[in-house]
Design a protein around this motif. Structure first.
Motif, PDB file in Angstrom:
ATOM      1  N   VAL A 234      -1.723  -4.723  -9.961  1.00 49.63           N
ATOM      2  CA  VAL A 234      -3.043  -4.109 -10.081  1.00 49.63           C
ATOM      3  C   VAL A 234      -3.327  -3.487  -8.725  1.00 49.63           C
ATOM      4  O   VAL A 234      -3.258  -4.160  -7.694  1.00 49.63           O
ATOM      5  N   THR A 235      -3.604  -2.189  -8.715  1.00 49.13           N
ATOM      6  CA  THR A 235      -3.785  -1.461  -7.463  1.00 49.13           C
ATOM      7  C   THR A 235      -5.079  -0.656  -7.467  1.00 49.13           C
ATOM      8  O   THR A 235      -5.648  -0.386  -8.528  1.00 49.13           O
ATOM      9  N   ALA A 236      -5.507  -0.265  -6.275  1.00 52.35           N
ATOM     10  CA  ALA A 236      -6.660   0.628  -6.142  1.00 52.35           C
ATOM     11  C   ALA A 236      -6.526   1.398  -4.850  1.00 52.35           C
ATOM     12  O   ALA A 236      -6.084   0.859  -3.835  1.00 52.35           O
ATOM     13  N   THR A 237      -6.879   2.679  -4.884  1.00 52.32           N
ATOM     14  CA  THR A 237      -6.956   3.524  -3.700  1.00 52.32           C
ATOM     15  C   THR A 237      -8.417   3.877  -3.534  1.00 52.32           C
ATOM     16  O   THR A 237      -9.047   4.368  -4.476  1.00 52.32           O
ATOM     17  N   GLU A 238      -8.933   3.628  -2.361  1.00 52.64           N
ATOM     18  CA  GLU A 238     -10.350   3.903  -2.149  1.00 52.64           C
ATOM     19  C   GLU A 238     -10.529   4.968  -1.093  1.00 52.64           C
ATOM     20  O   GLU A 238      -9.731   5.115  -0.182  1.00 52.64           O
ATOM     21  N   SER A 239     -11.601   5.708  -1.262  1.00 46.17           N
ATOM     22  CA  SER A 239     -12.003   6.697  -0.257  1.00 46.17           C
ATOM     23  C   SER A 239     -13.513   6.597  -0.142  1.00 46.17           C
ATOM     24  O   SER A 239     -14.143   5.794  -0.815  1.00 46.17           O
ATOM     25  N   GLY A 240     -14.105   7.443   0.663  1.00 44.37           N
ATOM     26  CA  GLY A 240     -15.558   7.448   0.806  1.00 44.37           C
ATOM     27  C   GLY A 240     -16.272   7.788  -0.484  1.00 44.37           C
ATOM     28  O   GLY A 240     -17.437   7.503  -0.653  1.00 44.37           O
ATOM     29  N   ARG A 241     -15.575   8.398  -1.424  1.00 43.85           N
ATOM     30  CA  ARG A 241     -16.184   8.827  -2.687  1.00 43.85           C
ATOM     31  C   ARG A 241     -15.782   7.941  -3.856  1.00 43.85           C
ATOM     32  O   ARG A 241     -15.946   8.319  -5.005  1.00 43.85           O
TER      33      ARG A 241
ATOM     34  N   GLY B 233       0.839  -1.185   0.000  1.00 45.09           N
ATOM     35  CA  GLY B 233       0.000   0.000   0.000  1.00 45.09           C
ATOM     36  C   GLY B 233       0.875   1.236   0.000  1.00 45.09           C
ATOM     37  O   GLY B 233       1.932   1.259   0.616  1.00 45.09           O
ATOM     38  N   GLY B 234       0.453   2.243  -0.744  1.00 46.31           N
ATOM     39  CA  GLY B 234       1.203   3.496  -0.825  1.00 46.31           C
ATOM     40  C   GLY B 234       0.409   4.500  -1.634  1.00 46.31           C
ATOM     41  O   GLY B 234      -0.791   4.343  -1.831  1.00 46.31           O
TER      42      GLY B 234
END
Length: 167
Positions: free
Chosen positions: A62-69, A43-44
């Motif tokens: 394969v990566t993903a950054t998630e937030s509330g939106r 993670g970064g």
């Protein structure tokens, strides 16, 4: 170490450790003598690594950054296994990938059908983009063979597949 490890590659020896309490998991690459060569945090700024492939001394993740939106970044990130440095990243959404013969092939499911990208593995430069009518809920895995791209649907059973020919 008392943990389960996922083997990412046998050559060079590369494993992914599980998420640890109070810390992040990591991808670890080892030298031929068994010493740790590189640690890449799972993670970064590039997001969390969901899937990784090793080819030609590079880690393609394969990566993903998630937030509330929703996702801030999701795509593919290439790392140098010798130094751990990020080489390039390509925004591709939730894509499945295959890396063969210096080429990264990604297939991203979309509302109007699958979208396939072909990238140069060394630079991340886009070499090809094609749309297809098939629409998968999720692309589980991708396999390339000569000019064929085989996409296996993920997320349930049975696992139907589509075979595309590169143009």
């Amino acid at each position: 170490m008392d943990a389960e490890l996922d083997v990412v590659s046998a050559d060079p020896p590369t494993v992914r450790g599980p998420e640890a309490e109070g810390g992040l998991s990591a991808v670890l690459a080892f030298a031929p003598d068994g010493r740790l060569r590189t640690r890449i945090d799972a993670g970064g700024g590039y997001g969390r690594i969901h899937h990784a492939v090793v080819e030609d001394g590079r880690l393609f993740a394969v990566t993903a950054t998630e937030s509330g939106r929703g996702a801030l970044f999701s795509g593919v990130v290439a790392f140098d296994l010798a130094s751990g440095a990020e080489l390039w990243r390509k925004d591709a959404g939730d894509a499945a990938l295959d890396v063969t013969d210096g080429r990264v092939t990604m297939v991203r499911p979309g509302c109007n059908g699958d979208l396939m990208f072909g990238l140069d593995a060394a630079t991340g430069d886009e070499e090809d983009e094609q749309g297809f009518r098939d629409r998968w809920v999720t692309a589980g895995s991708v396999l390339t063979y000569q000019d064929l791209v085989i996409v296996v649907r993920g997320g349930g059973k049975p696992h139907p597949f589509s075979v595309y020919e590169r143009w």
